[in-house]
Structures are given as C-alpha cells and as structure tokens.
Design a protein around this motif. Structure first.
Motif, short mmCIF file in Angstrom:
data_model
loop_
_atom_site.label_atom_id
_atom_site.label_comp_id
_atom_site.label_asym_id
_atom_site.label_seq_id
_atom_site.Cartn_x
_atom_site.Cartn_y
_atom_site.Cartn_z
N LEU A 9 0.87 -1.18 0.00
CA LEU A 9 0.00 0.00 0.00
C LEU A 9 0.90 1.23 0.00
O LEU A 9 1.56 1.51 0.99
CB LEU A 9 -0.89 0.00 1.25
CG LEU A 9 -1.86 -1.17 1.37
CD1 LEU A 9 -2.47 -1.21 2.77
CD2 LEU A 9 -2.94 -1.09 0.30
N GLY A 11 -0.06 4.45 -1.22
CA GLY A 11 -0.81 5.64 -1.63
C GLY A 11 -0.82 6.75 -0.60
O GLY A 11 -1.51 7.74 -0.78
N GLY A 12 -0.07 6.58 0.47
CA GLY A 12 -0.13 7.55 1.58
C GLY A 12 0.38 8.92 1.19
O GLY A 12 1.32 9.06 0.42
N GLY A 161 -3.72 0.80 15.16
CA GLY A 161 -4.79 -0.14 15.45
C GLY A 161 -4.35 -0.90 16.69
O GLY A 161 -3.24 -1.45 16.73
N GLU A 178 -9.25 0.75 15.79
CA GLU A 178 -8.35 1.60 15.00
C GLU A 178 -8.20 2.96 15.67
O GLU A 178 -9.18 3.68 15.89
CB GLU A 178 -8.91 1.74 13.57
CG GLU A 178 -8.05 2.56 12.62
CD GLU A 178 -6.77 1.87 12.15
OE1 GLU A 178 -6.44 0.76 12.62
OE2 GLU A 178 -6.08 2.47 11.31
N LYS A 179 -6.97 3.29 16.04
CA LYS A 179 -6.60 4.60 16.60
C LYS A 179 -7.53 5.08 17.73
O LYS A 179 -8.16 6.13 17.61
CB LYS A 179 -6.53 5.62 15.47
CG LYS A 179 -5.50 5.18 14.43
CD LYS A 179 -5.41 6.09 13.24
CE LYS A 179 -4.43 5.51 12.23
NZ LYS A 179 -4.57 5.99 10.89
N SER A 196 -1.01 -2.76 15.88
CA SER A 196 -0.89 -3.34 14.54
C SER A 196 0.23 -2.61 13.79
O SER A 196 0.33 -1.39 13.84
CB SER A 196 -2.21 -3.17 13.79
OG SER A 196 -1.97 -3.30 12.39
#
Ligand code: ADQ
Length: 412
Positions: A9, A11-12, A161, A178-179, A196
């Motif tokens: 991944l 795309g950040g 996470g 998550e967060k 995570s």
C-alpha cells in the motif's frame, strides 16, 4: 509450496512530512542517503522470497513510479514482477476511498495471479522483517487473517490499530480498535499496548470476499485497519503475529525489534541521527538481509583540499557516491549522491539529499535539505530559527530547519 502475492500500500500522502512530500508520495521520500522509504518494505518482501509484487499508488506517484521502474525492475523469465498500479477508477471517477478500496479496485490482479495467500504491507516504515515466517504462522493458525503486532507506548495508541487478546487464546484477536482515543494497557505492562504494524497475511479467497463485501457497505470507510481487520475479528478469524518472534538473518538483539514510523519530520531526522551514530540501533550493513537501493552510475565520493584554514573532511557521517567535499567540514550528517560542498563551509547534524550544493563560507546546522537546493555563498541555515522562518524555510517546533526540493535561496 504455497503461492504468495505481495501487495504494497503506497498511496499515503504523508502530510506531516511536508515540505518533503510536496511533490512526491511518502513512500518515495529519500532516506538514509541512497534509499527511498519504500525500499525497506520491498527489500523485506524480496528477501522473504516473494517476487510477485504489486505496488498500489495514487497520490503524486510520479517519482515513486519512476523509482520502481528503474530500481525494482525484475527479470520476467520466471514470471516475477514489481508492478506499480495507479488508482484504476474501476468503481467510478474517484481515487481510492481508503486502503481496502485500493485492494478492491485491484482485485483483477489477485484473480489473474490466483495466489493461495496475500501479504499486504504498508510502505512507510523502516525495519527488517521476514514475511515468510509470518506466512508460516498464518498457515499454521488456520485463520483467514493474521495481523503483525508490536508493543508500543500507550500514549501513542491513537496512531495505531490496537489489538486485544484473551489470556485463554493469546494468538486470536478478540478486539481491534483503530486509533482509539483511550485504551487499557497490557496486563503484564500497563504502559504499553499491542499495536498493529499495518502488515497483514490473508488467505486469498477470504480477502477477496471481505473487500467485496466492504465495497458494498455504505457505512464503511473502506480502510484495512478500520474496517477489514474488525470484520475478521467479528468472525473469530483474525490471528496476531508478534513481531518479537520474527528472526531475520543477521539481525542483532539491538535491531531485532527495530520498527520506525518516520512519518514526522522529527522522527525522520531522529532515524537519520541513529544511522550515523557510532553504534546505531538499525544496522544498514547487515549483508544477510540487504536493503536494496537504486544505484546509479556515479563516481565515488571524494574529499579534497586540506590546507591552512580549510579541510575537506567528514566524520560520523554517511557519505554517498558522487559526493565531493572540497575544503568543507562535515560532521554528524547524511549526504546523498552528488552533493557538493565548497571551501570554508561547515555542515553539521544535517541531512542533505541528492545534488544539494553548498557554496563557500556557509554554515548548515540541524537542517534537512531536499534535492537540488543550491545554497549560495555565505548563507547560514539552522543557526537562527527566526531568520530561517523569515526567509520562508520550514522550521519544526523542535527547531529543525527543512528546505523543500529545488528551493531557490537568495544570497543573503
Ligand atoms: P495508517 O498508517 O494511519 O495506519 P493508512 O493511512 O491507511 O493507515 O496507511 C497505511 C498504508 O497504506 C501506508 O503505507 C499508506 O502509504 C498506504 N495508503 C493509505 N491510503 C492509501 C490508499 N488510499 N491507497 C493505497 N495506499 C494507501 C495503519 C493501520 C493501523 C496500524 C498502522 C501502523 O491502519 O492499524 O497500526 O498502519 O503504522
């Protein structure tokens, strides 16, 4: 042997790294002299023996695409590839809605490859990890999804996470948030949580089913951490893989559990200062688990002019090929390829990226200077935060001066 497809991944956006991410995606940010951030994730995948790799890109992906095409080109003889895949807009004229949507839009790649398992990893961290050990643990567990985990300070839990397990089955995730703004610490250490790492192994069919359901859920944010992992947790199908179990060849007790998000300018800088320290935690020189980089055909580094009043030298520093240090003094710094330093100048505690040129009689201290910046003679950078701000440079709260790619600096 089971077949594995790796999905990165990438795309950040990397907003907190501005101005370094002004015109490049976060995974393309240069790191450690000759690397880009994504090289760490890709090297881990390749060293794990997985040579079919898809990199999902979107935001300002030009330099990332160029880097992948030039550095990570693989021989297709055995069907191996590293393929950058930009947002396909298969679901309408929008970019990826989230990381799960990125995978959903790329499902045709999984259908073509027909892997047994899919390894999904982020591209923003510096670390070493043997994903084949995690895949083995995933297969042994019989679960559909396995999440890599590392202990982090509880104060940081709103960035991760957070994984919870029951004492009766410590390898099964009982809750995943998550967060979270607030969470409880671990039973054996209330100051820490199990976070995570954003790295997952999925049984391929289960992943396809999960992201397809998710795509049709109007209430979903289409996020791997926020939506897909909780979906598997609800089914009792999510296992946890503790990073501490991962045993990378050549790693030492010191860097075994090294994993750094260099997503802020201060963290990015601190990771560089570790690299140039005499006994760094992260050992770049581990030949058994190399980090691969784009090596261009440039000449070796050179140090010239040792005369009265000037010395061309560098100490406690990383100096890349193509650098010429001419009558300037460098300490505690990282110099990327093709940096030029001229006489009577000093560079200390700094990170200079490709092709930065420092004129005569300059002082550069505690600064990050992006590619192609030309520093005119007699310029001082990093010595006076107010002066730096007045010239339009970015200065962090901790007093680090950061100059964006190609900035034209007027002579002072
Ligand atoms: P974050 O890093 O905050 O948390 P996210 O912003 O989705 O999550 O980034 C994860 C990875 O996906 C990064 O490598 C990023 O470059 C990439 N990415 C983000 N949006 C994308 C998109 N639309 N298309 C393609 N790639 C995209 C995640 C997990 C947490 C975990 C932390 C660990 O969600 O649970 O704790 O990583 O750092």
């Amino acid at each position: 042997m089971s077949s594995v497809l790796a999905i990165v991944l990438a795309g950040g956006e990397g907003k907190r790294l501005m101005p370094l991410t002004l015109d490049r995606a976060k995974p393309a940010v240069p790191f450690g002299g000759i690397y880009r951030l994504i090289d760490f994730a890709l090297s881990n995948i390749v060293n794990s023996g997985y040579l079919r790799i898809v990199v999902l890109t979107q935001y300002k992906s030009h330099s990332l695409d160029k880097h992948i095409a030039s550095t990570w080109r693989m021989s297709s003889l055995l069907g191996n590839y590293v393929a950058p895949v930009p947002a396909q807009q298969r679901m309408g004229k929008h970019w990826y809605l989230g990381s799960a949507d990125a995978i959903y839009q790329s499902l045709n790649l999984i259908e073509e490859e027909k892997p047994d398992y899919v390894v999904v990893v982020g591209a923003d961290h510096v670390y070493r990890m043997d994903f084949s050990q995690m895949v083995d643990a995933h297969i042994a567990s019989g679960k559909a999804c396995t999440v890599a985990a590392i202990r982090q300070d509880i104060e940081e839990s709103d960035q991760f996470g957070v994984i919870e397990t029951e004492p009766s089955s410590p390898e099964v995730i009982s809750r995943f948030v998550e967060k979270p703004k607030q969470t409880a610490g671990l039973a054996d250490d209330p100051t820490q949580v199990l976070a995570s790492m954003g790295n997952y192994v999925f049984t391929a069919d289960a992943l396809v089913e999960a992201v397809t359901k998710d795509a049709n859920d109007p209430d979903s944010a289409h996020d791997m951490g926020g939506d897909i992992v909780p979906y598997f947790v609800d089914q009792g199908e999510a296992g946890v893989y503790d990073f501490i179990r991962n045993d990378v060849p050549g790693s030492s007790d010191r860097d075994r559990d090294y994993w750094r998000d260099v997503g802020t300018l201060d963290a990015f800088y601190a990771a560089h200062m570790d690299l140039i320290s005499i006994h760094p935690v992260f050992n770049l020189y581990n030949e058994k688990w190399p980090t691969f980089a784009g090596v261009r055909n440039v000449p070796p580094a050179k140090f010239v002019h040792a005369g009265p009043g000037r010395v061309g030298s560098a100490v406690d520093s990383i100096v890349s090929p193509g650098v010429v240090v001419s009558g300037a003094q460098v300490s505690n710094s990282v110099l990327s390829p093709d940096v030029r330093l001229h006489s009577w100048s000093g560079v200390s505690d700094s990170v200079l990226m490709d092709n930065v040129s420092v004129g005569r009689h300059c002082q550069v201290h505690r600064a990050i200077i992006d590619k192609n910046v030309v520093i005119p003679p007699r310029t001082q950078i990093g010595l006076d935060a107010e002066k730096d701000r007045a010239r339009g440079f970015h200065v962090t709260e901790s007093g680090l001066t950061v100059i964006g790619k190609g900035t034209v600096i007027e002579p002072s």
